[in-house]
Design an enzyme around this catalytic site. Structure first.
Site, PDB file in Angstrom:
ATOM      1  N   ARG A 133     -21.168  47.522  85.157  1.00 16.39           N
ATOM      2  CA  ARG A 133     -20.867  48.898  84.740  1.00 16.39           C
ATOM      3  C   ARG A 133     -21.851  49.415  83.917  1.00 16.39           C
ATOM      4  NH1 ARG A 133     -14.822  48.283  82.877  1.00 16.39           N
ATOM      5  NH2 ARG A 133     -15.852  45.882  83.095  1.00 16.39           N
ATOM      6  N   ASN A 139      -4.707  41.350  74.879  1.00 20.46           N
ATOM      7  CA  ASN A 139      -5.579  40.305  74.585  1.00 20.46           C
ATOM      8  C   ASN A 139      -7.086  40.701  74.385  1.00 20.46           C
ATOM      9  OD1 ASN A 139      -7.267  37.712  74.686  1.00 20.46           O
ATOM     10  ND2 ASN A 139      -7.316  37.734  76.722  1.00 20.46           N
TER      11      ASN A 139
HETATM   12  C1  UD1 Z   1     -11.034  39.387  79.708  1.00 17.99           C
HETATM   13  C2  UD1 Z   1      -9.591  38.986  79.661  1.00 17.99           C
HETATM   14  C3  UD1 Z   1      -8.363  40.022  79.173  1.00 17.99           C
HETATM   15  C4  UD1 Z   1      -8.907  40.673  78.100  1.00 17.99           C
HETATM   16  C5  UD1 Z   1     -10.284  41.220  78.073  1.00 17.99           C
HETATM   17  C6  UD1 Z   1     -10.794  41.658  76.667  1.00 17.99           C
HETATM   18  C7  UD1 Z   1      -9.714  37.202  81.263  1.00 17.99           C
HETATM   19  C8  UD1 Z   1      -9.326  36.642  82.648  1.00 17.99           C
HETATM   20  N1  UD1 Z   1      -9.258  38.186  80.864  1.00 17.99           N
HETATM   21  O1  UD1 Z   1     -11.007  40.477  80.816  1.00 17.99           O
HETATM   22  O2  UD1 Z   1      -7.207  39.323  79.231  1.00 17.99           O
HETATM   23  O3  UD1 Z   1      -7.864  41.751  77.798  1.00 17.99           O
HETATM   24  O4  UD1 Z   1     -11.186  40.116  78.476  1.00 17.99           O
HETATM   25  O5  UD1 Z   1     -12.097  42.402  76.769  1.00 17.99           O
HETATM   26  O6  UD1 Z   1     -10.240  36.242  80.552  1.00 17.99           O
HETATM   27  N2  UD1 Z   1     -17.528  35.820  81.509  1.00 17.99           N
HETATM   28  C9  UD1 Z   1     -18.442  34.833  81.819  1.00 17.99           C
HETATM   29  N3  UD1 Z   1     -18.452  34.139  83.086  1.00 17.99           N
HETATM   30  C10 UD1 Z   1     -17.504  34.538  84.139  1.00 17.99           C
HETATM   31  C11 UD1 Z   1     -16.665  35.892  83.664  1.00 17.99           C
HETATM   32  C12 UD1 Z   1     -16.958  36.429  82.448  1.00 17.99           C
HETATM   33  O7  UD1 Z   1     -18.928  34.312  80.993  1.00 17.99           O
HETATM   34  O8  UD1 Z   1     -17.229  34.086  85.050  1.00 17.99           O
HETATM   35  C13 UD1 Z   1     -17.761  36.461  80.302  1.00 17.99           C
HETATM   36  C14 UD1 Z   1     -18.193  38.311  80.390  1.00 17.99           C
HETATM   37  O9  UD1 Z   1     -19.657  37.985  80.228  1.00 17.99           O
HETATM   38  C15 UD1 Z   1     -17.493  38.668  79.212  1.00 17.99           C
HETATM   39  C16 UD1 Z   1     -16.316  37.844  79.163  1.00 17.99           C
HETATM   40  O10 UD1 Z   1     -16.598  36.578  79.642  1.00 17.99           O
HETATM   41  O11 UD1 Z   1     -18.379  38.567  78.111  1.00 17.99           O
HETATM   42  C17 UD1 Z   1     -15.089  38.559  79.515  1.00 17.99           C
HETATM   43  O12 UD1 Z   1     -15.240  38.771  80.923  1.00 17.99           O
HETATM   44  P1  UD1 Z   1     -14.896  40.067  81.482  1.00 17.99           P
HETATM   45  O13 UD1 Z   1     -15.181  40.131  82.913  1.00 17.99           O
HETATM   46  O14 UD1 Z   1     -15.446  41.220  80.854  1.00 17.99           O
HETATM   47  O15 UD1 Z   1     -13.221  40.049  81.465  1.00 17.99           O
HETATM   48  P2  UD1 Z   1     -12.229  41.125  81.231  1.00 17.99           P
HETATM   49  O16 UD1 Z   1     -12.006  41.501  82.914  1.00 17.99           O
HETATM   50  O17 UD1 Z   1     -12.817  42.030  80.481  1.00 17.99           O
HETATM   51 CA    CA Z   2     -14.713  42.936  79.388  1.00 14.12          CA
END
Ligand code: UD1
Ligand code: CA
Length: 463
Positions: free
Chosen positions: A14, A172
């Protein structure tokens, strides 16, 4: 011991950018750096960053820091999700470690808050603690599901929520503290049975609870601190918060700010008390400004030291030093390596570069002082140029104490003008000038009587 894991492998689609989301800058500093700095308040023995396609960029950003970077392979053939990301760090974790999990896209979190959070986790003897906040519209966030006694049962991702769960306002933040042994055990039991087909880190809470662990939430008041950045608009909103925090800290330390909403000060800058910063000023890098200075609007100062009682009017100063009581501008430019002593005056449209200027020396208007060493009490007239470049090499010139350089003179380097040397206006000086000498270099003036009248007659005959 505390271990900190920072998740930063997500794609950040995004942001609509070819650059990694967590490397986008706020107040000229990558957002992930803010998260790492906040984690310093917690005394961590190991910092682990989970990188994705941004691995090389993160490695070069942190090449001088003690940070472990683990690569998460991104692609259809690999699992995805925050749970999978954390699993890549498990080999680094001992059973009795306390693991603080943070996300690289939430730069507004404060060190203080993390400290209180870890204290709470430890003092309560929790196995796991989730940092939460409440907001009227928590669209996109995982919801905190509790039993009637307020105990955390599970976290349900927005896309997996029932209608009823969607009404829950506590969400969360993505920050959590988990004991090493429980983290390792629960992560090994994660699956991908959810709406997004991902390994959700948030699923470990129900696993831990079923195994009888003590888990709870830590609700913070200021939802701003857990603001996550997913778009360029959110980036600008977060920068605004940081900019305001920095300006407010300076004002609390005694700096006067006119229109602080329009003043940009990086967090590396130091400003002394009773200094006044006016609207539109930009202070960056390792800039230090003393006390009782007055910095007028639209000034830019980068990586420079400004001593006390300096006045700068709408000017640009880069990598330079300005001594006490000196005044600069309007519209002057100190380029790198300019060193101005006390009570120097640099006026309108004067450019200085790689030059030393002694106490009480003045250059009031329209001059270029490049690659020169000027002593004390010198007057540099309007339009003076230090000619420092022969097309191939730069050369330096020296003007000793008490010199006077007349208007529109050219000082062709390398030359030395000894004490109280006096250069006539319009001269082009290519040879050294002795102490107390007047140097004139220009042809003698001739006045020709009646010339204009004769020209008019000639012209009328032509017509
Ligand atoms: C996540 C949480 C959600 C919370 C939110 C807060 C989970 C499943 N969900 O959702 O409960 O309310 O954050 O912002 O954890 N990332 C990785 N590897 C991956 C996927 C993500 O390193 O395979 C990192 C991303 O770079 C980011 C963070 O993890 O920094 C969160 O990932 P994102 O995809 O933004 O999670 P949300 O859908 O926002
Ligand atoms: Ca996020």
């Amino acid at each position: 011991m505390n271990i900190c894991i920072i998740l930063a492998a997500g794609e950040g689609t995004r942001m609509k950018s070819k650059n990694s989301k967590v490397l986008h800058k706020l107040m000229n500093k990558p957002m992930i750096n803010y998260v790492l700095e906040a984690s310093d308040s917690v005394n961590v023995k190991k910092k682990i960053v989970i990188a994705g396609k941004n691995k090389n960029d993160l490695e070069s950003l942190f090449k001088d820091e003690d940070i472990l970077i683990k690569e998460q392979k991104i692609g259809k053939e690999y699992p995805y999700g925050t749970g999978y990301a954390v699993s890549l760090a498990l080999a680094e974790i001992e059973d009795n470690d306390k693991v603080l999990i943070l996300t690289g896209d939430t730069p507004l979190i404060k060190g203080d808050t993390l400290e209180k959070f870890m204290d709470y986790h430890n003092k309560n003897g929790n196995t796991a603690t989730v940092l939460t906040a409440e907001i009227d519209d928590p669209t996109g966030y995982g919801r905190i599901i509790k039993d009637n006694n307020g105990n955390l049962i599970e976290i349900v991702e927005h896309k997996d929520c029932t209608e009823e769960q969607l009404l829950i306002k506590e969400f969360n933040s993505g920050f959590m503290a988990i004991n090493g042994d429980a983290l390792k055990n629960s992560i090994s039991k994660l699956d991908q049975n959810n709406n997004q087909g991902e390994m959700y880190l948030t699923d470990i809470f129900s696993i831990m609870r079923e195994e009888g662990n003590k888990i709870s939430t830590f609700l913070i008041d200021d939802v701003e601190e857990v603001y996550g950045i997913n778009s360029k608009l959110q980036l600008s909103i977060a920068q605004e918060v940081l900019r305001k925090r920095i300006n407010e800290a300076h004002m609390a330390n005694g700096v006067v700010m006119e229109n602080p909403a329009n003043i940009f000060v990086e967090d590396s800058v130091i400003i002394g008390k009773d200094t006044e910063i006016r609207s539109g000023v930009r202070l960056t890098g390792k800039t230090v400004i003393g006390e009782d200075c007055l910095i007028y609007g639209d000034t830019i100062i980068d990586n420079s030291i400004i001593e006390n009682e300096v006045i700068v009017k709408s000017s640009v100063i880069e990598n330079s030093f300005v001594g006490e009581g000196t005044d600069i501008g309007p519209f002057a430019h100190l380029r790198p390596n300019s060193k101005l002593d006390k009570k120097v005056h640099i006026g309108n449209f004067v450019e200085v570069k790689n030059a030393n200027i002694g106490e009480n020396t003045k250059a009031g208007h329209l001059a270029y002082i490049g690659d020169a060493d000027l002593g004390k009490n010198i007057n540099i007239g309007c339009g003076v140029i230090f000619v420092n470049y022969d097309g191939k090499f730069k050369h330096r010139s020296i003007v000793k104490d008490g010199g006077f350089i007349g208007s529109n003179a050219n000082i062709v380097a390398p030359v030395t003008i000894e004490e109280e040397g006096f250069i006539a206006a319009g001269a082009t000086i290519t040879k050294d000038v002795g102490k107390g000498e007047l140097s004139i270099e220009r042809s003698e003036q001739r006045n020709i009587p009646g010339w204009v009248e004769r020209k008019k007659e000639r012209d009328s005959r032509k017509n």
